[in-house]
Design a protein around this motif. Sequence first.
Motif, mmCIF file in Angstrom:
data_model
loop_
_atom_site.group_PDB
_atom_site.id
_atom_site.type_symbol
_atom_site.label_atom_id
_atom_site.label_comp_id
_atom_site.label_asym_id
_atom_site.label_seq_id
_atom_site.Cartn_x
_atom_site.Cartn_y
_atom_site.Cartn_z
ATOM 1 N N THR A 17 0.849 -1.192 0.000
ATOM 2 C CA THR A 17 0.000 0.000 0.000
ATOM 3 C C THR A 17 0.879 1.235 0.000
ATOM 4 O OG1 THR A 17 -1.765 -1.161 1.199
ATOM 5 C CG2 THR A 17 -1.812 1.247 1.221
ATOM 6 N N ILE A 18 0.649 2.126 -0.948
ATOM 7 C CA ILE A 18 1.449 3.341 -1.046
ATOM 8 C C ILE A 18 1.074 4.260 0.115
ATOM 9 C CG2 ILE A 18 2.161 5.238 -2.536
ATOM 10 C CD1 ILE A 18 2.711 2.329 -3.563
ATOM 11 N N PRO A 19 2.049 4.636 0.939
ATOM 12 C CA PRO A 19 1.735 5.449 2.129
ATOM 13 C C PRO A 19 1.127 6.807 1.773
ATOM 14 C CG PRO A 19 3.934 4.483 2.288
ATOM 15 C CD PRO A 19 3.469 4.247 0.889
ATOM 16 N N ALA A 20 0.368 7.332 2.701
ATOM 17 C CA ALA A 20 -0.256 8.640 2.521
ATOM 18 C C ALA A 20 0.811 9.703 2.282
ATOM 19 C CB ALA A 20 -1.087 8.999 3.746
ATOM 20 N N GLY A 21 0.560 10.555 1.290
ATOM 21 C CA GLY A 21 1.445 11.682 1.021
ATOM 22 C C GLY A 21 2.689 11.345 0.233
ATOM 23 N N LEU A 22 2.854 10.083 -0.185
ATOM 24 C CA LEU A 22 4.076 9.677 -0.886
ATOM 25 C C LEU A 22 3.853 9.649 -2.391
ATOM 26 C CD1 LEU A 22 6.997 8.660 -0.569
ATOM 27 C CD2 LEU A 22 6.091 6.329 -0.575
ATOM 28 N N ASN A 23 4.783 10.267 -3.118
ATOM 29 C CA ASN A 23 4.826 10.187 -4.580
ATOM 30 C C ASN A 23 5.990 9.266 -4.930
ATOM 31 O OD1 ASN A 23 4.915 10.553 -7.337
ATOM 32 N ND2 ASN A 23 4.829 12.782 -7.270
ATOM 33 N N LEU A 24 5.681 8.001 -5.201
ATOM 34 C CA LEU A 24 6.697 6.963 -5.338
ATOM 35 C C LEU A 24 6.861 6.540 -6.792
ATOM 36 C CD1 LEU A 24 8.590 4.764 -4.118
ATOM 37 C CD2 LEU A 24 6.551 3.314 -3.922
ATOM 38 N N SER A 55 3.357 -17.273 -6.154
ATOM 39 C CA SER A 55 2.367 -18.328 -6.377
ATOM 40 C C SER A 55 1.420 -18.510 -5.197
ATOM 41 C CB SER A 55 3.079 -19.652 -6.675
ATOM 42 O OG SER A 55 3.887 -20.038 -5.584
ATOM 43 N N THR A 56 1.864 -18.086 -4.002
ATOM 44 C CA THR A 56 1.036 -18.241 -2.805
ATOM 45 C C THR A 56 0.192 -17.004 -2.501
ATOM 46 O OG1 THR A 56 2.895 -17.443 -1.472
ATOM 47 C CG2 THR A 56 2.667 -19.832 -1.738
ATOM 48 N N PHE A 57 0.350 -15.957 -3.301
ATOM 49 C CA PHE A 57 -0.315 -14.678 -3.027
ATOM 50 C C PHE A 57 -1.486 -14.516 -3.992
ATOM 51 C CE2 PHE A 57 0.158 -9.804 -3.399
ATOM 52 C CZ PHE A 57 -0.882 -9.602 -2.503
ATOM 53 N N THR A 58 -2.674 -14.861 -3.539
ATOM 54 C CA THR A 58 -3.823 -14.911 -4.442
ATOM 55 C C THR A 58 -5.014 -14.054 -4.011
ATOM 56 O OG1 THR A 58 -4.716 -16.861 -3.297
ATOM 57 C CG2 THR A 58 -3.207 -17.256 -5.144
ATOM 58 N N GLY A 59 -4.969 -13.503 -2.796
ATOM 59 C CA GLY A 59 -6.171 -12.883 -2.257
ATOM 60 C C GLY A 59 -6.210 -11.371 -2.243
ATOM 61 N N ASP A 60 -5.203 -10.701 -2.839
ATOM 62 C CA ASP A 60 -5.200 -9.246 -2.816
ATOM 63 C C ASP A 60 -4.372 -8.723 -3.985
ATOM 64 O OD1 ASP A 60 -5.737 -6.664 -1.940
ATOM 65 O OD2 ASP A 60 -5.195 -7.092 0.135
ATOM 66 N N SER A 61 -4.361 -7.399 -4.128
ATOM 67 C CA SER A 61 -3.582 -6.763 -5.191
ATOM 68 C C SER A 61 -2.120 -6.633 -4.786
ATOM 69 C CB SER A 61 -4.147 -5.371 -5.490
ATOM 70 O OG SER A 61 -5.481 -5.451 -5.955
ATOM 71 N N LEU A 62 -1.237 -6.576 -5.778
ATOM 72 C CA LEU A 62 0.176 -6.353 -5.491
ATOM 73 C C LEU A 62 0.384 -4.936 -4.969
ATOM 74 C CD1 LEU A 62 0.312 -8.880 -7.383
ATOM 75 C CD2 LEU A 62 2.513 -8.004 -8.174
ATOM 76 N N PHE A 63 -0.263 -3.970 -5.637
ATOM 77 C CA PHE A 63 -0.146 -2.565 -5.240
ATOM 78 C C PHE A 63 -1.527 -1.991 -4.982
ATOM 79 C CE2 PHE A 63 3.706 -3.216 -7.815
ATOM 80 C CZ PHE A 63 4.670 -2.730 -6.946
ATOM 81 N N GLU A 82 -3.567 -17.579 -10.520
ATOM 82 C CA GLU A 82 -4.982 -17.220 -10.424
ATOM 83 C C GLU A 82 -5.270 -16.573 -9.075
ATOM 84 O OE1 GLU A 82 -9.394 -19.265 -10.780
ATOM 85 O OE2 GLU A 82 -7.724 -20.070 -11.972
ATOM 86 N N ALA A 83 -5.805 -15.353 -9.133
ATOM 87 C CA ALA A 83 -6.067 -14.563 -7.941
ATOM 88 C C ALA A 83 -7.498 -14.039 -7.971
ATOM 89 C CB ALA A 83 -5.074 -13.405 -7.851
ATOM 90 N N THR A 84 -7.896 -13.424 -6.877
ATOM 91 C CA THR A 84 -9.245 -12.872 -6.796
ATOM 92 C C THR A 84 -9.257 -11.352 -6.818
ATOM 93 O OG1 THR A 84 -9.145 -12.994 -4.379
ATOM 94 C CG2 THR A 84 -10.133 -14.863 -5.533
ATOM 95 N N LYS A 85 -8.082 -10.747 -6.999
ATOM 96 C CA LYS A 85 -7.963 -9.291 -7.062
ATOM 97 C C LYS A 85 -7.028 -8.910 -8.211
ATOM 98 C CE LYS A 85 -10.371 -8.340 -3.301
ATOM 99 N NZ LYS A 85 -11.642 -7.563 -3.319
ATOM 100 N N PRO A 86 -7.188 -7.709 -8.757
ATOM 101 C CA PRO A 86 -6.315 -7.278 -9.852
ATOM 102 C C PRO A 86 -4.887 -7.025 -9.370
ATOM 103 C CG PRO A 86 -7.688 -5.463 -9.117
ATOM 104 C CD PRO A 86 -8.188 -6.683 -8.396
ATOM 105 N N LEU A 87 -3.986 -6.837 -10.321
ATOM 106 C CA LEU A 87 -2.604 -6.551 -9.948
ATOM 107 C C LEU A 87 -2.492 -5.236 -9.184
ATOM 108 C CD1 LEU A 87 -0.731 -7.627 -13.208
ATOM 109 C CD2 LEU A 87 -0.796 -8.816 -11.014
ATOM 110 N N ILE A 88 -3.253 -4.233 -9.607
ATOM 111 C CA ILE A 88 -3.175 -2.912 -8.975
ATOM 112 C C ILE A 88 -4.584 -2.399 -8.712
ATOM 113 C CG2 ILE A 88 -2.288 -0.557 -9.175
ATOM 114 C CD1 ILE A 88 -0.289 -1.622 -11.264
ATOM 115 N N SER A 89 -4.824 -1.916 -7.490
ATOM 116 C CA SER A 89 -6.110 -1.318 -7.125
ATOM 117 C C SER A 89 -5.895 0.148 -6.786
ATOM 118 C CB SER A 89 -6.723 -2.037 -5.921
ATOM 119 O OG SER A 89 -6.981 -3.393 -6.216
#
Length: 204
Positions: free
Chosen positions: A15-22, A62-70, A92-99
Amino acid sequence: YIYLTKNVSVTTPITIPAGLNLQIESSPYDENYTTSTAPTSGYNKLSSNPESTEIRTISRASTFTGDSLFKVTDSDSTLNLYNVTVDGAGVEATKPLISVSDGKLKVKKKSKITGAKVSGADVASAISISGNGQVIADPVGGSADITNNISVDNGSAIIIDDAATNPHPLVVASNIKITGNKAFNGTDSTVAANGKPANVNLNN
């Protein structure tokens, strides 16, 4: 800035922290940039060719399927992707790569978002945009790709939630290619012919 000197695998959401332009980008130098595998402080002799033109990859484990990467969730936060690949690795995941539910995602030149595979009705494979989030796909001076992402159900690569509040949730300019993404609508996703084009769902 985060400079990647090697490919990395993501096992938990970032999760990109508040106020950060990364900005995340591939480093112009190789991971083994010195003749020593354990550089110390002070002078370190460079290896014969420390420079690198490799485009590094951030992939879904391969074990990370339940949330977005970013996840971009704060109005003052921005994630910039430059000269880097974000890859779902066919997991196969249940969330997109980026939300993006607030703040901004900027897709800059030499970036690629690819390899996502999701299941679930109306789940974006690559990028979901909701709330006051905004995606700016504008690779000035080059090109970028959002391609080869699939939904085993009915999701498009990019989905703008029908309750999104940003007046311009998706800004597309320059040489951005959003092509080759497919939805299989419950059919066999191993048969390429079953996939139907599913690139952008504007909803509103």
